[in-house]
Design a protein around this motif. Structure first.
Motif, short mmCIF file in Angstrom:
data_model
loop_
_atom_site.label_atom_id
_atom_site.label_comp_id
_atom_site.label_asym_id
_atom_site.label_seq_id
_atom_site.Cartn_x
_atom_site.Cartn_y
_atom_site.Cartn_z
N GLN A 187 0.83 -1.21 0.00
CA GLN A 187 0.00 0.00 0.00
C GLN A 187 0.87 1.26 0.00
O GLN A 187 0.55 2.23 -0.67
CB GLN A 187 -0.93 0.01 1.22
CG GLN A 187 -2.08 -0.97 1.11
CD GLN A 187 -2.90 -0.99 2.38
OE1 GLN A 187 -2.39 -1.26 3.46
NE2 GLN A 187 -4.18 -0.71 2.24
N SER A 188 1.95 1.22 0.75
CA SER A 188 2.85 2.37 0.80
C SER A 188 3.47 2.62 -0.57
O SER A 188 3.50 3.76 -1.05
CB SER A 188 3.94 2.16 1.85
OG SER A 188 4.78 3.28 1.94
N ILE A 189 3.94 1.56 -1.22
CA ILE A 189 4.53 1.69 -2.56
C ILE A 189 3.48 2.17 -3.55
O ILE A 189 3.74 3.08 -4.36
CB ILE A 189 5.17 0.35 -3.00
CG1 ILE A 189 6.39 0.05 -2.14
CG2 ILE A 189 5.54 0.40 -4.49
CD1 ILE A 189 6.92 -1.36 -2.30
N SER A 208 1.37 6.19 -7.13
CA SER A 208 0.20 6.90 -7.64
C SER A 208 0.25 8.38 -7.26
O SER A 208 -0.30 9.22 -7.98
CB SER A 208 -1.10 6.24 -7.16
OG SER A 208 -1.14 6.16 -5.76
N MET A 209 0.92 8.72 -6.18
CA MET A 209 1.09 10.12 -5.82
C MET A 209 1.95 10.82 -6.88
O MET A 209 1.62 11.91 -7.35
CB MET A 209 1.76 10.24 -4.44
CG MET A 209 1.83 11.65 -3.90
SD MET A 209 2.72 11.76 -2.32
CE MET A 209 1.97 10.50 -1.33
N VAL A 210 3.04 10.16 -7.25
CA VAL A 210 3.97 10.74 -8.22
C VAL A 210 3.38 10.76 -9.63
O VAL A 210 3.46 11.77 -10.33
CB VAL A 210 5.31 9.97 -8.21
CG1 VAL A 210 6.21 10.41 -9.34
CG2 VAL A 210 6.00 10.15 -6.87
N LEU A 244 -6.48 11.16 -4.77
CA LEU A 244 -6.48 10.07 -5.75
C LEU A 244 -5.53 8.95 -5.34
O LEU A 244 -5.88 7.77 -5.42
CB LEU A 244 -6.10 10.62 -7.13
CG LEU A 244 -6.05 9.61 -8.28
CD1 LEU A 244 -7.41 8.92 -8.44
CD2 LEU A 244 -5.64 10.30 -9.57
N HIS A 245 -4.34 9.29 -4.87
CA HIS A 245 -3.37 8.25 -4.49
C HIS A 245 -3.85 7.46 -3.27
O HIS A 245 -3.51 6.29 -3.13
CB HIS A 245 -1.98 8.85 -4.25
CG HIS A 245 -1.95 10.00 -3.31
ND1 HIS A 245 -2.18 11.29 -3.73
CD2 HIS A 245 -1.73 10.07 -1.98
CE1 HIS A 245 -2.09 12.10 -2.69
NE2 HIS A 245 -1.82 11.39 -1.61
N ASP A 246 -4.63 8.06 -2.40
CA ASP A 246 -5.19 7.32 -1.26
C ASP A 246 -6.28 6.36 -1.73
O ASP A 246 -6.38 5.24 -1.22
CB ASP A 246 -5.75 8.28 -0.21
CG ASP A 246 -4.67 9.04 0.52
OD1 ASP A 246 -3.71 8.40 0.97
OD2 ASP A 246 -4.78 10.27 0.62
N LEU A 247 -7.08 6.78 -2.69
CA LEU A 247 -8.11 5.89 -3.23
C LEU A 247 -7.48 4.69 -3.92
O LEU A 247 -7.91 3.55 -3.75
CB LEU A 247 -9.00 6.66 -4.21
CG LEU A 247 -9.91 7.71 -3.58
CD1 LEU A 247 -10.55 8.57 -4.66
CD2 LEU A 247 -10.98 7.06 -2.72
N VAL A 248 -6.42 4.94 -4.70
CA VAL A 248 -5.74 3.86 -5.41
C VAL A 248 -5.11 2.87 -4.43
O VAL A 248 -5.21 1.65 -4.61
CB VAL A 248 -4.65 4.44 -6.36
CG1 VAL A 248 -3.76 3.35 -6.91
CG2 VAL A 248 -5.31 5.22 -7.51
N ALA A 249 -4.46 3.38 -3.38
CA ALA A 249 -3.75 2.51 -2.43
C ALA A 249 -4.64 1.96 -1.32
O ALA A 249 -4.20 1.10 -0.55
CB ALA A 249 -2.59 3.29 -1.80
#
Length: 127
Positions: free
Chosen positions: A83-85, A90-92, A115-120
């Motif tokens: 999840q961290s990766i 996805s943040m970048v 968005l990156h939180d939703l993806v992870a």
């Protein structure tokens, strides 16, 4: 983001020092070569830093903890390395594209997830 800014400043400083200390020739080339070596080292350090702190007992990087935030999974528990990766990538590559629109998504989601939180599958919470 703060971590990335610090790494970028260090890279630029390396180029400046290489240029100022050199005669414009060999030392500048050495400075540029060190800069290119520092890119993968910086990326690896960036990932290791986030994975270690986000998946650890603090559940956040020191900067997030300083402002009272932590990252949890959908159940409120500690996130895993995957999840961290996924969050970092996805943040970048997603949230930061197109004028950081992925971050503004947090204004419109129920749990204020970018968005990156939703993806992870993560949530940033206070506490």
């Amino acid at each position: 983001m703060l971590t990335g800014l610090v790494i970028a400043v260090l890279w630029v400083m390396g180029l400046v020092v290489g240029y100022v200390a050199g005669d414009g020739g060999g030392v500048l080339l050495a400075g540029v070569m060190l800069w290119f070596i520092s890119i993968p080292v910086g990326v690896i350090t960036f990932f290791a830093y986030h994975i270690k702190f986000e998946t650890g007992p603090m559940q956040a990087t020191p900067a997030k903890r300083l402002v009272g935030l932590r990252i949890v999974n959908q159940n409120g528990g500690t996130i895993n390395a995957g999840q961290s990766i996924g969050r970092i990538l996805s943040m970048v590559f997603l949230s930061s594209l197109f004028f950081f629109l992925g971050y503004f998504l947090a204004l419109f989601t129920e749990k204020r997830q970018a968005l990156h939180d939703l993806v992870a599958g993560t949530i940033v919470i206070k506490g």
